[in-house]
Design a protein around this motif. Structure first.
Motif, PDB file in Angstrom:
ATOM      1  N   GLY A 177       0.831  -1.029  -0.079  1.00  0.00           N
ATOM      2  CA  GLY A 177      -0.044   0.049  -0.222  1.00  0.00           C
ATOM      3  C   GLY A 177       0.765   1.217  -0.121  1.00  0.00           C
ATOM      4  N   PHE A 178       2.139   1.156  -0.205  1.00  0.00           N
ATOM      5  CA  PHE A 178       3.040   2.266  -0.155  1.00  0.00           C
ATOM      6  C   PHE A 178       2.919   2.751  -1.421  1.00  0.00           C
ATOM      7  CE2 PHE A 178       5.277  -0.003   3.495  1.00  0.00           C
ATOM      8  CZ  PHE A 178       4.355   1.003   4.353  1.00  0.00           C
ATOM      9  N   VAL A 179       2.730   4.151  -1.894  1.00  0.00           N
ATOM     10  CA  VAL A 179       2.699   4.602  -3.309  1.00  0.00           C
ATOM     11  C   VAL A 179       3.721   5.426  -3.452  1.00  0.00           C
ATOM     12  CG1 VAL A 179      -0.001   4.657  -2.690  1.00  0.00           C
ATOM     13  CG2 VAL A 179       1.383   6.674  -2.493  1.00  0.00           C
ATOM     14  N   ALA A 180       4.000   5.648  -5.186  1.00  0.00           N
ATOM     15  CA  ALA A 180       4.842   6.477  -5.599  1.00  0.00           C
ATOM     16  C   ALA A 180       4.563   7.970  -5.260  1.00  0.00           C
ATOM     17  CB  ALA A 180       4.928   6.234  -7.183  1.00  0.00           C
ATOM     18  N   ASN A 181       5.388   8.676  -5.374  1.00  0.00           N
ATOM     19  CA  ASN A 181       5.644  10.100  -5.107  1.00  0.00           C
ATOM     20  C   ASN A 181       4.716  10.532  -4.036  1.00  0.00           C
ATOM     21  OD1 ASN A 181       6.496  12.653  -5.918  1.00  0.00           O
ATOM     22  ND2 ASN A 181       4.710  12.955  -7.425  1.00  0.00           N
ATOM     23  N   PHE A 182       4.976  10.074  -2.982  1.00  0.00           N
ATOM     24  CA  PHE A 182       4.146  10.297  -1.708  1.00  0.00           C
ATOM     25  C   PHE A 182       4.735  11.687  -1.096  1.00  0.00           C
ATOM     26  CE2 PHE A 182       3.109  10.534   2.623  1.00  0.00           C
ATOM     27  CZ  PHE A 182       1.660  10.253   2.862  1.00  0.00           C
ATOM     28  N   VAL A 183       3.943  12.565  -0.715  1.00  0.00           N
ATOM     29  CA  VAL A 183       4.730  13.855  -0.606  1.00  0.00           C
ATOM     30  C   VAL A 183       3.655  14.321   0.702  1.00  0.00           C
ATOM     31  CG1 VAL A 183       5.101  16.341  -0.998  1.00  0.00           C
ATOM     32  CG2 VAL A 183       5.444  14.468  -2.861  1.00  0.00           C
ATOM     33  N   GLU A 184       4.491  14.827   1.814  1.00  0.00           N
ATOM     34  CA  GLU A 184       3.541  15.240   3.120  1.00  0.00           C
ATOM     35  C   GLU A 184       4.233  16.965   2.981  1.00  0.00           C
ATOM     36  OE1 GLU A 184       4.951  15.635   7.336  1.00  0.00           O
ATOM     37  OE2 GLU A 184       3.647  13.916   7.219  1.00  0.00           O
ATOM     38  N   THR A 185       3.039  17.599   2.666  1.00  0.00           N
ATOM     39  CA  THR A 185       3.441  19.201   2.837  1.00  0.00           C
ATOM     40  C   THR A 185       2.753  19.952   3.985  1.00  0.00           C
ATOM     41  OG1 THR A 185       3.261  19.230   0.379  1.00  0.00           O
ATOM     42  CG2 THR A 185       3.038  21.182   1.273  1.00  0.00           C
ATOM     43  N   GLU A 186       3.584  20.409   4.767  1.00  0.00           N
ATOM     44  CA  GLU A 186       3.319  21.305   6.163  1.00  0.00           C
ATOM     45  C   GLU A 186       3.452  22.712   5.687  1.00  0.00           C
ATOM     46  OE1 GLU A 186       5.107  20.347   9.672  1.00  0.00           O
ATOM     47  OE2 GLU A 186       3.476  21.178  10.580  1.00  0.00           O
ATOM     48  N   GLN A 187       2.517  23.568   5.854  1.00  0.00           N
ATOM     49  CA  GLN A 187       2.615  25.066   5.876  1.00  0.00           C
ATOM     50  C   GLN A 187       2.397  25.465   7.327  1.00  0.00           C
ATOM     51  OE1 GLN A 187       0.009  27.319   2.928  1.00  0.00           O
ATOM     52  NE2 GLN A 187      -1.050  27.741   4.936  1.00  0.00           N
ATOM     53  N   ILE A 188       3.623  26.405   7.611  1.00  0.00           N
ATOM     54  CA  ILE A 188       3.527  26.604   9.069  1.00  0.00           C
ATOM     55  C   ILE A 188       3.844  28.232   8.989  1.00  0.00           C
ATOM     56  CG2 ILE A 188       5.114  26.772  10.994  1.00  0.00           C
ATOM     57  CD1 ILE A 188       6.226  23.975  10.231  1.00  0.00           C
ATOM     58  N   ILE A 189       3.084  28.620   9.837  1.00  0.00           N
ATOM     59  CA  ILE A 189       3.412  30.457  10.050  1.00  0.00           C
ATOM     60  C   ILE A 189       3.523  30.496  11.529  1.00  0.00           C
ATOM     61  CG2 ILE A 189       0.709  30.618  10.149  1.00  0.00           C
ATOM     62  CD1 ILE A 189       1.374  33.563   8.997  1.00  0.00           C
ATOM     63  N   GLN A 190       4.672  31.397  11.696  1.00  0.00           N
ATOM     64  CA  GLN A 190       4.767  31.955  13.165  1.00  0.00           C
ATOM     65  C   GLN A 190       4.538  33.314  13.219  1.00  0.00           C
ATOM     66  OE1 GLN A 190       8.978  30.443  13.071  1.00  0.00           O
ATOM     67  NE2 GLN A 190       8.388  28.411  14.013  1.00  0.00           N
ATOM     68  N   LEU A 191       3.858  33.799  14.469  1.00  0.00           N
ATOM     69  CA  LEU A 191       3.398  35.092  14.435  1.00  0.00           C
ATOM     70  C   LEU A 191       3.272  35.356  15.714  1.00  0.00           C
ATOM     71  CD1 LEU A 191       2.449  37.792  13.321  1.00  0.00           C
ATOM     72  CD2 LEU A 191       0.321  36.752  13.008  1.00  0.00           C
ATOM     73  N   ASN A 192       3.802  36.489  16.441  1.00  0.00           N
ATOM     74  CA  ASN A 192       3.474  36.969  17.840  1.00  0.00           C
ATOM     75  C   ASN A 192       3.439  35.895  18.844  1.00  0.00           C
ATOM     76  OD1 ASN A 192       2.771  39.457  16.873  1.00  0.00           O
ATOM     77  ND2 ASN A 192       0.926  39.155  16.881  1.00  0.00           N
ATOM     78  N   GLY A 193       4.477  34.985  18.520  1.00  0.00           N
ATOM     79  CA  GLY A 193       4.928  33.892  19.424  1.00  0.00           C
ATOM     80  C   GLY A 193       4.168  32.541  19.284  1.00  0.00           C
ATOM     81  N   TYR A 194       3.012  32.822  18.320  1.00  0.00           N
ATOM     82  CA  TYR A 194       2.203  31.635  18.084  1.00  0.00           C
ATOM     83  C   TYR A 194       2.543  30.707  16.675  1.00  0.00           C
ATOM     84  CZ  TYR A 194      -1.582  32.996  21.229  1.00  0.00           C
ATOM     85  OH  TYR A 194      -2.663  33.468  22.238  1.00  0.00           O
ATOM     86  N   THR A 195       2.507  29.424  16.980  1.00  0.00           N
ATOM     87  CA  THR A 195       2.863  28.662  15.734  1.00  0.00           C
ATOM     88  C   THR A 195       1.592  28.046  14.957  1.00  0.00           C
ATOM     89  OG1 THR A 195       5.115  28.424  16.350  1.00  0.00           O
ATOM     90  CG2 THR A 195       4.156  26.625  14.892  1.00  0.00           C
ATOM     91  N   ALA A 196       1.226  28.246  13.844  1.00  0.00           N
ATOM     92  CA  ALA A 196       0.005  27.632  13.364  1.00  0.00           C
ATOM     93  C   ALA A 196       0.457  26.661  12.110  1.00  0.00           C
ATOM     94  CB  ALA A 196      -1.082  28.569  12.840  1.00  0.00           C
TER      95      ALA A 196
END
Length: 518
Positions: A177-196
């Protein structure tokens, strides 16, 4: 040897040292510098091979040439101080992961371990090459390396890449079940001490299928062992459920033709595992959006908005405490999981970033990224560059449709660039990627080296056929240029109403950073 860090390739005939000879600091993540490898060099370690038999010399020459191809592997990153792969989950696939949520969940004891012990084997590019050093307990020389795309800017995002391979030479899934071109994309923003943070994944259609390269422009899709499809799909989504929680599979392939056959089989297999935790949604990207009307992705968003709101995103406060947690993931695929997928993922990422900025009080309820020119430009450039990086690693060219991600609209230049890149993909698929795939398989330990292996060169078939097919492909692409350009011109009145999207960091706020890694 670069900074005392090395990678080793070992086989029954001899050992090789792959040395990082140059690097570039691209910025920092969580306060630690991140480096991109800009050059590597392969050195043989066993000089006794000079006195070996001729058959063995020929074999070593072949493997050495493949390692020389590996020297030019793009998109390799590392850090001396922080684990950018994460180690919470174990498996035998590969790629790059950079999850703030999983990093937050790691205990303090785990963070004290050597980086190679913290690293997630799924996303460790040189996992196989480190085995000899691990066996000899040489921790100071173990440097985890990831392949993907890490982009640091103002704002800040991360993404990843797994099951290494090249376009058309690695398709579909394996029996686990492992697939080709598997990509995990994480979008992170850091602002005023917060991390989203917000995570998405992409990956090839999880069936046993392939495309045999035969010099045609679009080789036929071959579905093998169809009776195993339900089991393979079930294994794939069980793995995703364990790692990410709820899963929404968004399938962007065509409903007709060869893609339609894959779509039908994928949809049928999903019916057996569909539940409250796993959903499947088909969206015929080309039929609905065509080649220019990508703003119609709003139709897709309306269908998935409830899932995105319900499964949320990660939010950490100034003390590093978890305020919100992402409990589900959108899994997007087209055929290559490059062009249509990147346009779609950038749309989803934009919507989630707006939710996060509203939550942090930076945006009002009605405010959007497109109302802030500088910020939006940074966002679009990050996602366009991210798409290009992943595409170059898998197909050898930048992403198609990248002009929409980069500028917010389709352009004549973008369509011409797409045609050229499509032509280059044809050339690389047929004449370069086979050797590149052999090099990838070698450094990932997928070769079983045998001295008795025949060294007879494989006959390259179809010299005349190749000459005939190349101009045919070129003529087809140029014809496509013509019709695509006419289509774009017919839509100028509509397109003139579409403004370039933009986003600027709010004035009066503390410094904002965003990063994309893959």
């Amino acid at each position: 040897m670069f900074n005392g860090k090395l990678m080793v390739k070992d086989n029954p005939q001899g050992s090789y040292l792959i040395v990082i000879t140059d690097r570039e600091c691209i910025g920092s993540y969580l306060g630690y510098p991140i480096f991109k490898i800009t050059s590597m060099k392969v050195f043989p370690c066993d000089h006794s091979l000079k006195n070996s038999k001729e058959e063995q010399k020929k074999m070593e020459s072949e493997f050495s040439s493949l390692l020389n191809v590996a020297e030019r592997t793009p998109g390799l990153y590392f850090s001396y101080d922080v684990n950018i792969t994460l180690s919470q989950f174990k498996s035998e696939t590969y790629g790059l992961s950079c999850s703030a949520q999983r990093l937050h969940d790691l205990g303090d004891e785990s963070k004290l371990l050597p980086l190679w012990r913290q690293a997630d084997p799924r996303f460790l590019w040189n996992n196989y090459m480190l085995e000899v050093l691990i066996d000899n307990k040489l921790d100071p020389y173990l440097l985890p390396v990831m392949q993907g795309s890490i982009l640091l800017n103002v704002p800040d995002f991360p993404a990843s890449h797994a099951k290494y391979g090249t376009r058309m030479w690695r398709r579909g899934a394996d029996s686990d079940g492992f697939v080709a071109n598997f990509v995990e994309t994480e979008q992170i923003i850091q602002l005023n001490g917060y991390t989203a943070s917000f995570i998405q994944v992409r990956g090839s259609i999880p069936l046993l299928w392939d495309q045999i390269v035969d010099l045609t422009y679009k080789p036929k899709f071959e579905i093998v062992k169809l009776e195993e499809a339900p089991r393979v799909v079930e294994r794939h989504f069980l793995d995703l459920r364990k790692k990410y929680g709820n899963v929404l599979a968004v399938d962007l392939v065509n409903k007709d033709g060869g893609e339609g056959r894959l779509c039908e089989k994928f949809g049928n297999a999903m019916q057996h595992i569909a539940s409250d935790d796993v959903r499947y949604l088909h969206f015929d990207f080309h039929r609905i959006c065509g080649h220019v009307h990508f703003e119609r992705l709003s139709i897709l968003y309306d269908q998935i908005e409830d899932f995105l709101i319900k499964n949320r995103y990660l939010l950490l406060n100034e003390k590093g405490e978890k305020v919100e947690e992402q409990v589900g993931v959108v899994r997007t695929n087209c055929i290559d999981c490059l062009d249509r997928t990147n346009v779609t993922q950038s749309m989803i990422a934009r919507k989630m970033l707006e939710f996060q900025l509203q939550r942090l009080g930076v945006f009002s309820a009605e405010e959007t990224i497109s109302t802030h020119a500088n910020f939006d430009e940074s966002f679009k450039i990050l996602w366009a560059n991210h798409g290009d990086d992943i595409s170059i690693q898998y197909s050898g060219t930048p992403a198609l449709k990248g002009d929409f991600v980069r500028f917010g609209q389709r352009t004549v230049q973008g369509i011409l660039n797409d045609g050229w890149n499509a032509l280059m993909r044809y050339y690389l698929n047929n004449f370069r990627d086979g050797t590149k795939q052999d090099a990838i398989d070698l450094i990932q330990g997928h070769y079983i080296v045998s001295v008795s292996r025949s060294m007879t060169a494989t006959t390259q078939k179809g010299g005349i056929e190749a000459i005939a097919s190349f101009p045919l492909a070129l003529s087809l692409i140029m014809t496509g240029f013509f019709f695509a350009t006419m289509s774009l011109r017919r839509g100028l009145d509509t397109w003139s109403e579409i403004k370039l999207l933009a986003i600027a960091a709010s004035s009066g706020k503390s410094e904002t950073s965003i990063c994309v890694a893959a």
